[in-house]
Motif scaffolding. Structure first.
Motif, PDB file in Angstrom:
ATOM      1  N   SER A  37     -24.930  24.589  23.838  1.00 25.20           N
ATOM      2  CA  SER A  37     -25.740  25.785  24.059  1.00 25.20           C
ATOM      3  C   SER A  37     -25.402  26.367  25.420  1.00 25.20           C
ATOM      4  O   SER A  37     -24.802  25.706  26.264  1.00 25.20           O
ATOM      5  N   VAL A  38     -25.804  27.605  25.612  1.00 21.15           N
ATOM      6  CA  VAL A  38     -25.595  28.302  26.879  1.00 21.15           C
ATOM      7  C   VAL A  38     -26.946  28.775  27.380  1.00 21.15           C
ATOM      8  O   VAL A  38     -27.736  29.338  26.626  1.00 21.15           O
ATOM      9  N   GLU A  39     -27.198  28.518  28.644  1.00 21.77           N
ATOM     10  CA  GLU A  39     -28.452  28.937  29.275  1.00 21.77           C
ATOM     11  C   GLU A  39     -28.113  29.971  30.344  1.00 21.77           C
ATOM     12  O   GLU A  39     -27.273  29.731  31.204  1.00 21.77           O
ATOM     13  N   GLN A  45     -27.408  36.134  36.523  1.00 18.69           N
ATOM     14  CA  GLN A  45     -26.375  35.825  37.506  1.00 18.69           C
ATOM     15  C   GLN A  45     -25.729  34.444  37.304  1.00 18.69           C
ATOM     16  O   GLN A  45     -24.604  34.235  37.711  1.00 18.69           O
ATOM     17  N   GLN A  46     -26.459  33.507  36.695  1.00 20.34           N
ATOM     18  CA  GLN A  46     -25.926  32.159  36.532  1.00 20.34           C
ATOM     19  C   GLN A  46     -25.955  31.752  35.072  1.00 20.34           C
ATOM     20  O   GLN A  46     -26.908  32.043  34.356  1.00 20.34           O
ATOM     21  N   ARG A  47     -24.893  31.065  34.667  1.00 19.25           N
ATOM     22  CA  ARG A  47     -24.763  30.606  33.289  1.00 19.25           C
ATOM     23  C   ARG A  47     -24.457  29.115  33.314  1.00 19.25           C
ATOM     24  O   ARG A  47     -23.586  28.670  34.059  1.00 19.25           O
ATOM     25  N   THR A  48     -25.154  28.340  32.487  1.00 20.00           N
ATOM     26  CA  THR A  48     -24.924  26.901  32.389  1.00 20.00           C
ATOM     27  C   THR A  48     -24.660  26.557  30.929  1.00 20.00           C
ATOM     28  O   THR A  48     -25.417  26.954  30.049  1.00 20.00           O
ATOM     29  N   GLN A  49     -23.580  25.825  30.695  1.00 20.39           N
ATOM     30  CA  GLN A  49     -23.242  25.366  29.355  1.00 20.39           C
ATOM     31  C   GLN A  49     -23.753  23.940  29.204  1.00 20.39           C
ATOM     32  O   GLN A  49     -23.520  23.105  30.076  1.00 20.39           O
ATOM     33  N   HIS A  50     -24.441  23.670  28.100  1.00 21.99           N
ATOM     34  CA  HIS A  50     -24.976  22.336  27.823  1.00 21.99           C
ATOM     35  C   HIS A  50     -24.282  21.757  26.595  1.00 21.99           C
ATOM     36  O   HIS A  50     -24.094  22.470  25.599  1.00 21.99           O
ATOM     37  N   TYR A  51     -23.923  20.495  26.674  1.00 20.00           N
ATOM     38  CA  TYR A  51     -23.286  19.802  25.564  1.00 20.00           C
ATOM     39  C   TYR A  51     -24.006  18.482  25.318  1.00 20.00           C
ATOM     40  O   TYR A  51     -24.322  17.758  26.270  1.00 20.00           O
ATOM     41  N   THR A  66     -21.987  23.974  35.163  1.00 22.25           N
ATOM     42  CA  THR A  66     -22.555  25.133  35.847  1.00 22.25           C
ATOM     43  C   THR A  66     -21.513  26.238  35.972  1.00 22.25           C
ATOM     44  O   THR A  66     -20.318  26.012  35.739  1.00 22.25           O
ATOM     45  N   GLY A  67     -21.957  27.412  36.348  1.00 18.40           N
ATOM     46  CA  GLY A  67     -21.074  28.559  36.490  1.00 18.40           C
ATOM     47  C   GLY A  67     -19.959  28.366  37.492  1.00 18.40           C
ATOM     48  O   GLY A  67     -18.909  28.996  37.392  1.00 18.40           O
TER      49      GLY A  67
END
Length: 80
Positions: A37-39, A45-51, A66-67
């Protein structure tokens, strides 16, 4: 969260999916991707990918990128 090292599959997008994770000097090979998922931060301004991944030894790892490209271990639990 604790900082970790992650090796990813090469492909169309760099760092697309984790392949191996190093935690405390030990490699964990990823057997299967369970979810991703992507938060996005509220201001965009900030994007975090979760696996969420299953390792070959039966451990489920929740990792985040993290971005700025840093990887973190969010949670580690046995597969049930």
């Amino acid at each position: 969260m604790r900082r970790i090292s992650v090796e990813c599959y090469a492909g169309g997008r760099a760092d697309e999916r984790p392949r191996r994770v190093t935690i405390d000097g030990r490699w964990h090979v990823i057997a299967r991707l369970l979810s991703e998922s992507v938060e996005q931060s509220p201001d965009g301004q900030q994007r975090t990918q979760h696996y969420e991944v299953l390792t070959e030894n039966g451990t489920v790892l929740n990792v985040a990128r993290t971005g700025d490209g840093e990887w973190y271990l969010v949670a580690e639990m046995p597969f049930s």
